[in-house]
Scaffold this active site. Structure first.
Site, PDB file in Angstrom:
ATOM      1  N   LYS A  65       0.872  -1.037  -0.061  1.00 34.78           N
ATOM      2  CA  LYS A  65      -0.033  -0.067   0.023  1.00 34.78           C
ATOM      3  C   LYS A  65       0.965   1.176   0.001  1.00 34.78           C
ATOM      4  O   LYS A  65       0.456   2.427  -0.395  1.00 34.78           O
ATOM      5  CB  LYS A  65      -0.979   0.060   1.046  1.00 34.78           C
ATOM      6  CG  LYS A  65      -0.175   0.080   2.487  1.00 34.78           C
ATOM      7  CD  LYS A  65      -1.081   0.020   3.731  1.00 34.78           C
ATOM      8  CE  LYS A  65      -1.488  -1.508   4.130  1.00 34.78           C
ATOM      9  NZ  LYS A  65      -0.432  -2.324   4.537  1.00 34.78           N
ATOM     10  N   HIS A 194       0.670  -2.792  15.102  1.00 37.07           N
ATOM     11  CA  HIS A 194       1.393  -1.764  14.147  1.00 37.07           C
ATOM     12  C   HIS A 194       1.063  -0.428  15.156  1.00 37.07           C
ATOM     13  O   HIS A 194       0.315  -0.025  15.479  1.00 37.07           O
ATOM     14  CB  HIS A 194       0.591  -1.637  12.898  1.00 37.07           C
ATOM     15  CG  HIS A 194       1.358  -0.733  11.982  1.00 37.07           C
ATOM     16  ND1 HIS A 194       1.675   0.786  12.287  1.00 37.07           N
ATOM     17  CD2 HIS A 194       1.742  -0.929  10.634  1.00 37.07           C
ATOM     18  CE1 HIS A 194       2.484   1.037  11.273  1.00 37.07           C
ATOM     19  NE2 HIS A 194       2.209   0.260  10.291  1.00 37.07           N
ATOM     20  N   SER A 197       2.597   4.812  11.877  1.00 36.13           N
ATOM     21  CA  SER A 197       3.499   5.157  10.701  1.00 36.13           C
ATOM     22  C   SER A 197       4.367   6.281  11.025  1.00 36.13           C
ATOM     23  O   SER A 197       4.019   7.325  11.735  1.00 36.13           O
ATOM     24  CB  SER A 197       2.680   5.194   9.462  1.00 36.13           C
ATOM     25  OG  SER A 197       3.561   4.952   8.573  1.00 36.13           O
ATOM     26  N   GLY A 234       6.101   0.834  10.441  1.00 31.24           N
ATOM     27  CA  GLY A 234       6.230   2.172  11.491  1.00 31.24           C
ATOM     28  C   GLY A 234       7.580   2.733  11.158  1.00 31.24           C
ATOM     29  O   GLY A 234       7.946   3.919  11.373  1.00 31.24           O
ATOM     30  N   GLU A 271       6.421  -5.675   8.781  1.00 31.81           N
ATOM     31  CA  GLU A 271       5.460  -5.308   7.750  1.00 31.81           C
ATOM     32  C   GLU A 271       6.023  -3.940   7.378  1.00 31.81           C
ATOM     33  O   GLU A 271       5.106  -2.810   7.328  1.00 31.81           O
ATOM     34  CB  GLU A 271       3.795  -5.043   7.934  1.00 31.81           C
ATOM     35  CG  GLU A 271       3.232  -6.492   8.284  1.00 31.81           C
ATOM     36  CD  GLU A 271       1.876  -6.313   8.800  1.00 31.81           C
ATOM     37  OE1 GLU A 271       1.428  -5.135   9.021  1.00 31.81           O
ATOM     38  OE2 GLU A 271       1.469  -7.326   9.327  1.00 31.81           O
ATOM     39  N   PRO A 272       7.289  -3.562   6.969  1.00 35.99           N
ATOM     40  CA  PRO A 272       7.704  -2.132   6.768  1.00 35.99           C
ATOM     41  C   PRO A 272       7.467  -1.660   5.223  1.00 35.99           C
ATOM     42  O   PRO A 272       7.534  -2.315   4.500  1.00 35.99           O
ATOM     43  CB  PRO A 272       9.219  -2.406   6.587  1.00 35.99           C
ATOM     44  CG  PRO A 272       9.563  -3.827   6.732  1.00 35.99           C
ATOM     45  CD  PRO A 272       8.402  -4.528   6.993  1.00 35.99           C
ATOM     46  N   ARG A 274       7.351   2.494   4.388  1.00 37.24           N
ATOM     47  CA  ARG A 274       8.008   3.630   3.930  1.00 37.24           C
ATOM     48  C   ARG A 274       9.647   3.311   4.413  1.00 37.24           C
ATOM     49  O   ARG A 274      10.293   4.049   3.707  1.00 37.24           O
ATOM     50  CB  ARG A 274       7.763   4.905   4.862  1.00 37.24           C
ATOM     51  CG  ARG A 274       7.902   4.782   6.638  1.00 37.24           C
ATOM     52  CD  ARG A 274       7.552   6.055   7.272  1.00 37.24           C
ATOM     53  NE  ARG A 274       5.960   6.457   7.083  1.00 37.24           N
ATOM     54  CZ  ARG A 274       5.679   7.462   6.374  1.00 37.24           C
ATOM     55  NH1 ARG A 274       6.369   8.243   5.807  1.00 37.24           N
ATOM     56  NH2 ARG A 274       4.357   7.847   6.502  1.00 37.24           N
ATOM     57  N   TYR A 377       3.746   6.700   0.531  1.00 36.91           N
ATOM     58  CA  TYR A 377       2.125   7.280   0.482  1.00 36.91           C
ATOM     59  C   TYR A 377       2.043   8.348  -0.529  1.00 36.91           C
ATOM     60  O   TYR A 377       1.669   9.355  -0.034  1.00 36.91           O
ATOM     61  CB  TYR A 377       1.970   7.487   1.896  1.00 36.91           C
ATOM     62  CG  TYR A 377       1.922   6.351   2.760  1.00 36.91           C
ATOM     63  CD1 TYR A 377       0.932   5.261   2.636  1.00 36.91           C
ATOM     64  CD2 TYR A 377       2.978   6.076   3.676  1.00 36.91           C
ATOM     65  CE1 TYR A 377       1.321   4.018   3.479  1.00 36.91           C
ATOM     66  CE2 TYR A 377       3.211   5.074   4.418  1.00 36.91           C
ATOM     67  CZ  TYR A 377       2.236   3.993   4.265  1.00 36.91           C
ATOM     68  OH  TYR A 377       2.514   2.738   4.893  1.00 36.91           O
TER      69      TYR A 377
HETATM   70  N1  PLP Z   1       1.105  -2.841   7.945  1.00 35.25           N
HETATM   71  C1  PLP Z   1      -0.211  -2.537   7.964  1.00 35.25           C
HETATM   72  C2  PLP Z   1      -1.332  -3.191   8.406  1.00 35.25           C
HETATM   73  C3  PLP Z   1      -0.381  -1.126   7.602  1.00 35.25           C
HETATM   74  O1  PLP Z   1      -1.846  -0.343   8.080  1.00 35.25           O
HETATM   75  C4  PLP Z   1       0.634  -0.051   7.341  1.00 35.25           C
HETATM   76  C5  PLP Z   1       0.543   1.403   7.286  1.00 35.25           C
HETATM   77  O2  PLP Z   1      -0.559   1.739   7.279  1.00 35.25           O
HETATM   78  C6  PLP Z   1       1.985  -0.748   7.068  1.00 35.25           C
HETATM   79  C7  PLP Z   1       2.031  -2.116   7.515  1.00 35.25           C
HETATM   80  C8  PLP Z   1       3.192   0.008   6.762  1.00 35.25           C
HETATM   81  O3  PLP Z   1       3.610   0.962   7.648  1.00 35.25           O
HETATM   82  P1  PLP Z   1       5.000   1.750   7.336  1.00 35.25           P
HETATM   83  O4  PLP Z   1       4.693   2.357   5.982  1.00 35.25           O
HETATM   84  O5  PLP Z   1       4.783   2.887   8.412  1.00 35.25           O
HETATM   85  O6  PLP Z   1       5.932   0.932   7.687  1.00 35.25           O
END
Ligand code: PLP
Length: 402
Positions: A65, A194, A197, A234, A271-272, A274, A377
């Protein structure tokens, strides 16, 4: 050539401001009128290598995403990264790249039924949940799935907080949901959280991991033997050095709560988003209009620029959060004299404001402004408002990584 092929230009030496500006000058010769991205795929590869070296117990599932650009997905899939998907389309995007289903986690706690079906039909069997109704849905559609219970554990210091929407309360709701899953004969295999972010509050990871350790025991009393801990995303992505700090803390929290000798079968996921992409993308924009506001003596009071990029395209994160963007100016246009500046986007909406009250040099129509650290994002959040089109990505890769 398959539609998944991307063309990347090779470079030697360092990817730094001088090289970025040289590229901008090269492309400027061709009178670019649309904004575009310079994407350094070697940056994404180095982030992956660093992660594997510095967090050896934690397997990264890149959060699609955050930036589903094909160059990023293809690079990460080829170097062996796994993926976190939030929707059926993201799953299908990865399947089109021939990513194996066991490298995908469907990490959305509230999924549309049709999306659960797509997951099932594509053998994506690992998914998260945080409420009773979701369990009912999964029982009906994909009862053989392996489930991860997401608990709520957020940091107040995260730039983007997720806790008010996702996660069950660890002390009360978690055990009730596990009991219900048992009653439904569903297989819960672990926990996730989580903390929010863009978060450098590493202590919160420690506190959340500690709570998870306790819940592993609770789960055992209910009849589940957990073997997955997913520490979410995050992690900051705008600076290579930051991984040293967060990796050493997270390794310590994991070893303290889940010592390797005692948890030989435990799989630790993350789940990185960013972290992998933020610094790899530079957005190059152009000033198409300008308004110089002067006082009654003809002295410049402030300047307004109108860019070919705005909050309805790659700057949508600006009105969503507290981040302030800072334009960069190529060296040959830099000077001592600066003016109070507002930068507007190209649409007809007055909320389309990229930044205000910054001080920069006096620029002209057609001059370029560029923005660093634009990989997270941005691309997936663009809207079709005013029908301004998509933003092209120009890929680069170091010869050593070819
Ligand atoms: N995993 C989940 C379920 C999320 O909702 C998000 C971000 O919204 C992420 C991973 C990725 O987070 P980040 O980009 O802060 O690492």
């Amino acid at each position: 050539m398959s539609k998944n092929n991307i063309i990347a230009r090779g470079f030697g030496g360092d990817w730094n401001i001088d090289y970025i500006e040289q590229l901008i000058e090269d492309y400027q010769d061709s009178k670019a009128v649309e904004s575009y991205y310079l994407c350094n795929l070697s940056d994404v590869m180095r982030k992956f290598d660093d992660w594997v070296k510095k967090l050896p117990r934690v397997k990264p599932f890149y959060a699609v995403k955050c930036n589903d650009d094909i160059g990023v997905l293809k690079t990460l899939s080829e170097i062996g990264c796994s993926f976190d998907c939030a929707s059926a389309s993201e799953i299908l995007e990865l399947k089109a790249l021939e990513v194996e289903s066991d490298r995908i986690i469907f990490a959305n706690t509230t999924k549309m039924s049709s999306h659960i079906e797509v997951a099932k039909n594509n053998n994506v069997n690992l998914m998260t949940f945080d409420n009773e109704d979701e369990l009912e849905k999964i029982k009906k559609i994909h009862s053989k799935a392996n489930l991860i219970l997401r608990i709520r554990y957020s940091s107040e210091k995260a730039l983007y907080k997720l806790g008010n929407k996702f996660g069950c309360l660890p002390n009360t709701e978690a055990s009730e949901l596990l009991k219900l899953a048992k009653k439904f004969n569903l297989n819960v295999v672990g926990l996730s959280f989580h903390i929010g972010s863009s978060c450098e509050d590493y202590e919160t990871y420690g506190a959340a991991i500690k709570v998870c350790r306790k819940l592993f025991d609770v789960a055992e009393t209910i009849g589940f033997k957990f073997n997955i801990l997913d520490i979410g995303g995050g992690f900051p992505g705008n600076n290579f050095e930051k991984i040293d700090e967060f990796a050493s803390k997270i390794n310590e929290y994991l070893d303290e709560n889940f010592p390797i000798q005692e948890f030989l079968d435990l799989k630790i996921f993350s789940e990185p988003g960013r972290y992998f992409v933020e610094s790899a993308f530079t957005l190059v924009t152009q000033i198409h209009s300008r308004k110089v506001n002067k006082d009654s003596n003809g002295v410049i009071h402030d300047v307004m620029y109108y860019l070919n990029e705005g909050v309805y395209s790659n700057f949508l994160f600006v009105p969503l959060g507290p981040e302030i963007v800072q334009p960069q100016i190529v060296k040959r246009l830099r000077s001592k004299e600066k003016y109070k500046t507002t930068i507007w986007g190209p649409t007809c909406d007055s909320t389309d404001k990229v930044c205000e009250d910054i001080e920069i040099e006096l620029m002209n129509i057609d001059d370029v402004l560029y923005f660093l650290n634009m990989g997270a994002y941005t691309i997936p959040l663009r809207t079709p408002f005013n029908n301004l089109g998509t933003t092209k990505v120009k890929y680069f890769i170091n010869f050593n990584d070819w």
